[in-house]
Each structure stands twice: as structure tokens, then as C-alpha cells.
Design a protein around this motif. Structure first.
Motif, short mmCIF file in Angstrom:
data_model
loop_
_atom_site.label_atom_id
_atom_site.label_comp_id
_atom_site.label_asym_id
_atom_site.label_seq_id
_atom_site.Cartn_x
_atom_site.Cartn_y
_atom_site.Cartn_z
N PRO A 197 18.53 56.50 44.70
CA PRO A 197 18.09 56.04 43.56
C PRO A 197 19.28 56.50 42.40
CG PRO A 197 16.86 58.22 43.98
CD PRO A 197 17.55 57.57 45.10
N SER A 198 19.40 55.65 41.49
CA SER A 198 20.26 55.61 40.29
C SER A 198 19.91 56.57 39.33
CB SER A 198 20.63 54.26 39.83
OG SER A 198 21.65 54.24 38.80
N HIS A 199 20.83 57.02 38.52
CA HIS A 199 20.57 58.05 37.53
C HIS A 199 19.63 57.41 36.29
CE1 HIS A 199 24.61 55.63 36.80
NE2 HIS A 199 23.69 55.59 35.61
N ASP A 200 19.05 58.28 35.77
CA ASP A 200 18.05 57.97 34.50
C ASP A 200 19.11 57.73 33.18
OD1 ASP A 200 15.89 57.69 35.77
OD2 ASP A 200 15.29 60.00 35.25
N LEU A 201 19.94 58.53 33.00
CA LEU A 201 20.78 58.64 32.03
C LEU A 201 22.38 58.31 32.11
CD1 LEU A 201 20.20 59.15 28.81
CD2 LEU A 201 21.14 61.48 29.45
N CYS A 202 22.82 57.09 31.99
CA CYS A 202 24.20 56.72 31.96
C CYS A 202 25.20 57.88 31.49
CB CYS A 202 24.36 55.52 31.33
SG CYS A 202 23.49 54.04 32.09
N PRO A 203 26.03 58.64 32.22
CA PRO A 203 26.72 59.51 31.88
C PRO A 203 28.09 58.93 31.10
CG PRO A 203 27.26 58.99 34.30
CD PRO A 203 26.06 58.17 33.98
N VAL A 204 28.88 59.95 30.40
CA VAL A 204 29.95 59.58 29.80
C VAL A 204 31.05 59.02 30.84
CG1 VAL A 204 31.84 60.53 28.12
CG2 VAL A 204 29.54 61.35 28.13
N GLY A 205 31.64 58.02 30.16
CA GLY A 205 32.63 57.20 31.16
C GLY A 205 32.07 56.18 32.33
N CYS A 206 30.62 56.15 32.14
CA CYS A 206 29.94 55.16 32.88
C CYS A 206 30.44 53.45 32.45
CB CYS A 206 28.53 55.47 33.09
SG CYS A 206 27.60 54.61 34.37
N CYS A 207 31.10 52.78 33.22
CA CYS A 207 31.22 51.47 33.03
C CYS A 207 31.90 51.29 31.43
CB CYS A 207 29.82 50.59 32.92
SG CYS A 207 28.97 50.68 34.52
N PRO A 208 32.75 51.90 31.29
CA PRO A 208 33.74 51.92 30.15
C PRO A 208 33.98 50.66 29.59
CG PRO A 208 35.11 52.49 31.58
CD PRO A 208 33.78 52.51 32.37
N ALA A 209 33.79 50.50 28.15
CA ALA A 209 34.41 49.20 27.45
C ALA A 209 36.03 49.39 27.12
CB ALA A 209 33.64 49.30 26.09
N ARG A 210 36.50 47.98 27.07
CA ARG A 210 37.87 47.88 26.80
C ARG A 210 38.20 48.58 25.47
NH1 ARG A 210 38.65 41.71 27.63
NH2 ARG A 210 36.63 41.89 26.91
N ALA A 211 37.33 48.57 24.42
CA ALA A 211 37.34 49.21 23.13
C ALA A 211 36.04 49.91 22.92
CB ALA A 211 37.66 48.04 22.07
N PRO A 212 36.32 51.33 22.88
CA PRO A 212 34.97 51.93 22.75
C PRO A 212 34.17 51.71 21.54
CG PRO A 212 36.83 53.34 23.15
CD PRO A 212 37.59 52.05 22.69
N ARG A 213 32.72 51.48 21.92
CA ARG A 213 31.93 51.20 20.88
C ARG A 213 30.58 52.20 21.20
NH1 ARG A 213 30.05 45.38 21.36
NH2 ARG A 213 28.47 46.25 19.80
N PRO A 214 29.86 52.52 20.25
CA PRO A 214 28.50 53.16 20.17
C PRO A 214 27.56 52.59 21.44
CG PRO A 214 29.16 53.04 17.92
CD PRO A 214 30.15 51.97 18.78
N ALA A 215 26.97 53.26 22.34
CA ALA A 215 25.93 52.72 23.18
C ALA A 215 24.73 53.63 23.21
CB ALA A 215 26.52 52.63 24.54
N ALA A 216 23.70 53.09 23.16
CA ALA A 216 22.44 53.85 23.16
C ALA A 216 21.94 54.02 24.44
CB ALA A 216 21.18 53.21 22.36
N ALA A 217 20.74 54.96 24.81
CA ALA A 217 20.16 55.29 26.16
C ALA A 217 21.35 55.82 27.07
CB ALA A 217 19.68 53.84 26.44
N GLY A 218 22.35 56.67 26.68
CA GLY A 218 23.25 57.21 27.60
C GLY A 218 23.50 58.62 27.29
N ALA A 219 24.28 59.24 27.76
CA ALA A 219 24.51 60.81 27.68
C ALA A 219 25.34 60.90 26.18
CB ALA A 219 25.36 61.36 28.81
#
Length: 375
Positions: free
Chosen positions: A348-370
Motif C-alpha cells: 500500500p502507498s503512503h497516506d501523506l506525500c513526503p517532502v520531495g515526492c513528485c517535485p515540480a520544476r518550479a516549487p509551488r505550495p501543495a496541500a495534503a502532504g508533509a
């Protein structure tokens, strides 16, 4: 309410999807939403939108989401799960921000989110989380209450997602002429993405060639192929291939493309192919055009018998899987130990996406993650 059916702390479920046009006049504005910030001229968008115009300017995705909403509400009612289900899209009405406003007005403050994307990737997970963060920021700017949103885990290997696809492949094999059925090749398809996005998909420890995106699809393909072998007694060769590539031609994307793959198989003397779109939850435009239209035309040109198996869509087993994911996450949030349902080798996958998970080319705020700014 019995403990096993308790949805606390959640007071709503949000079905979060991509969205699509529902008429010819919607196509270009929809594509402007999808490509916002990339500076693509309107004339180019009209060319890109030709797939939609072939179908009257209507994407099937919204109607399929309505069917999934009905299936979820029916399943919840039949199993005494008392939780309202809402629907919001990233790129077309009903827009995510509008839906969240409605939910806040209805008093919803703790929301579980089901995204109509089963696998890890920037476009399939983090971008949804970025859109959630944008919508929550808008609510905050408007002085509205900002609810907490929790995205349900990836469900690519949940039995309620996998088993309907197994049945779809079996039905497609059975529909092939008997003289080519046993030798049919299984082409498991998913959306191509840039190699760089694939390589950084999933948690940091999963990064590498293909990342979690390719690994998860391979695991599902293997599960389906093994189930088909067990139920038919026939070992069908299979491969994971890609479709729906877009973007600049000089940027490497995952290959092989399904049409190129069909040519290769035909050249190798393969008698028939079942195309199984395991990367898609429902039969939306990429499936209708890239497989049912373009790839099927290529197969006809080659004289290669093909069938396209069904996606999960609003299958009751998928609705039941969503209920299972919801109750599992709710119990976890209440501090309960729960058994997480999954098939295959990855677990089973994680509940909370960790830091560095599927990073964007330009960092932007993302909800529902660490790294969410909205705890």
C-alpha cells in the motif's frame, strides 16, 4: 455508527478530477485553462482541440464523473456510510474552488479527497495537490474558513481497481476471433510523461529510472497478466507502452508509443493485440481518441486484429474500493491500526506525500502532504 463504518474525522468526500469541455464553445477556453502560463497561441489550441471537435466538442470525462458520483453515493447508502460526496474539477466546471466554497458554506471542515488518478507522478498527484493549495489560498483571501483536506492514498494496486481491469482484458480476449486469441499480445497502456518527470515520481527513495510511475504500472500490468494466465491457462506476452504524448519533440518522453508498438508487433508476426488502458480511471478523451480512434486505425491499416479493454469507470467494485480507502484513512486519523488492502509487490502507498515526492520544476505550495502550508 459501528467503528468499522465510522468516517470521523471527515465530514465530506471530494471527488477531484481533471475536467473537460461539454460543447464546441468550451474547447478552446478549456485548453486555455489546461495550458495557462505556457503562452500557447489560440490558433495552436484550436489545432490541439481537434480531437475534441471530432466528438462534438464534448469530453466524456464529466459524464463519467457523474456516473462515479452516483456509484459512490449508492455504495455509501447501501453500507450505511453517512458522508456527503462533492465533485470539483481542476480545469472546467464544476471548478474546484467553487466546490470548496460550497463545502465551506455547508459547514464542511475536514475533507477527504479522491483524485481520479491512481498513480504517482507530478501531473497525477502533486499537481492536484497544488490546485488544492491554490483553492484554499483563495478561500483564505476571501475571508472564508479554510478546511483541512487529506488526499486518499494511491489506489493503483487496490483489488477494487485491479479486478475490473482483469475482467476487461478477459472480455476483450474472448471477443477476439478464436484462431488468433491464444497468441494475442497484451499491450498495457498509460499516459506518456517526460522521462524527467517519471524519474522523479514518488518519494525520494523511489526516484531513479522511471521512478514510482513506471514501477507502479509494471506491477499492475504483471498482476493482470498473471490473473489472465491463471483464469485462461494461456501465457500471453505483454508489455507496458505509452500514449497521448504532448509537448516539445526534443524533450524525451516515455516510450514506446502504442502505435509504434503495434507496428513492431505486426512485424514480429503477432496475430492479435488487446490494448488495456491501465493508466486511466475512465474512458475519457485520451482513451477515445488515442486508442479507439488513432491506434485502432493503425491496427486496421496493418491488418492486425485489436480489442480495447474497458477502464474501471463507475464499476461498483471501484466504488467499494473508494469506501474502503476512506474508512481506512479515517480509522488511521483516529489512531487505529488498520489492515491496508493491496495486491502485488509494492504494498500500500503512503497516506501523506513526503517532502520531495513528485517535485515540480518550479516549487509551488501543495496541500495534503508533509510540506503542506495547510496543516
Amino acid at each position: 455508527m459501528p467503528e468499522q463504518l465510522a468516517t470521523s474525522p471527515y465530514d465530506a468526500l471530494l471527488l477531484l478530477s481533471f475536467g473537460g469541455p461539454e460543447g464546441p464553445d468550451d474547447v478552446v477556453p478549456f485548453l486555455e485553462n489546461v495550458t495557462r502560463g505556457r503562452g500557447i497561441p489560440k490558433e495552436r489550441l484550436k489545432e490541439v482541440g481537434k480531437h475534441y471537435f471530432l466528438f462534438g466538442g464534448v469530453s466524456p470525462i464529466n459524464e463519467q464523473n457523474r456516473a462515479l458520483l452516483d456509484a459512490l453515493r449508492k455504495d455509501f447508502a447501501e453500507h450505511a456510510v453517512d458522508l456527503p460526496v462533492y465533485w470539483g474539477n481542476r480545469n472546467w466546471a464544476p471548478y474546484l474552488t467553487d466546490t470548496l466554497r460550497e463545502m465551506v458554506a455547508d459547514g464542511r471542515r475536514r475533507i477527504a479527497v479522491l483524485a481520479t488518478s491512481a498513480y504517482a507522478s507530478y501531473s497525477g498527484c502533486r499537481q492536484y495537490r497544488e490546485n488544492l493549495a491554490d483553492a484554499l489560498a483563495t478561500l483564505a483571501d476571501e475571508g472564508l474558513a479554510v478546511p483541512r483536506v487529506d488526499k486518499l492514498r494511491h489506489y493503483f494496486n487496490h483489488p477494487g481497481f485491479v479486478r475490473p481491469m482483469v475482467d476487461g482484458v478477459l472480455a476483450s480476449l474472448a471477443d477476439l476471433p478464436e484462431d488468433v486469441r491464444a497468441g494475442a499480445h497484451l499491450a498495457f497502456t498509460t499516459h506518456s510523461i517526460p522521462d524527467a518527470a517519471a524519474d522523479t515520481s514518488g518519494p525520494v527513495e523511489a526516484h531513479g529510472e522511471g521512478g514510482a510511475y513506471v514501477a507502479q504500472h509494471l506491477d499492475v500490468a504483471r498482476l493482470i497478466a498473471d490473473a489472465v494466465r491463471e483464469e485462461t491457462g494461456v501465457e500471453h506476452p505483454w508489455e507496458l507502452v505509452y500514449q497521448s504524448r504532448s509537448g516539445a519533440p526534443h524533450i524525451p518522453w516515455l516510450e514506446p508509443d502504442i502505435c509504434d508498438h503495434l507496428e513492431t508487433l505486426h512485424g514480429a508476426g503477432v496475430p492479435a493485440v488487446v490494448m488495456a488502458p491501465i493508466g486511466f480511471v475512465s474512458d475519457h478523451m485520451e482513451v477515445l481518441y488515442d486508442l479507439d480512434t488513432e491506434a485502432t486505425a493503425k491496427a486496421a491499416e496493418l491488418g492486425l486484429p485489436v480489442r480495447r479493454s474497458a477502464t474501471v469507470g463507475a464499476d461498483p467494485r471501484f466504488a467499494a474500493a473508494v469506501r474502503d480507502l476512506l474508512l481506512e484513512r479515517a480509522a488511521t486519523e483516529r489512531g487505529r491500526a488498520v489492515e491496508r488492502c493491496s495486491l502485488g509487490a509494492l504494498g500500500p502507498s503512503h497516506d501523506l506525500c513526503p517532502v520531495g515526492c513528485c517535485p515540480a520544476r518550479a516549487p509551488r505550495p501543495a496541500a495534503a502532504g508533509a510540506d503542506s502550508p495547510y496543516a
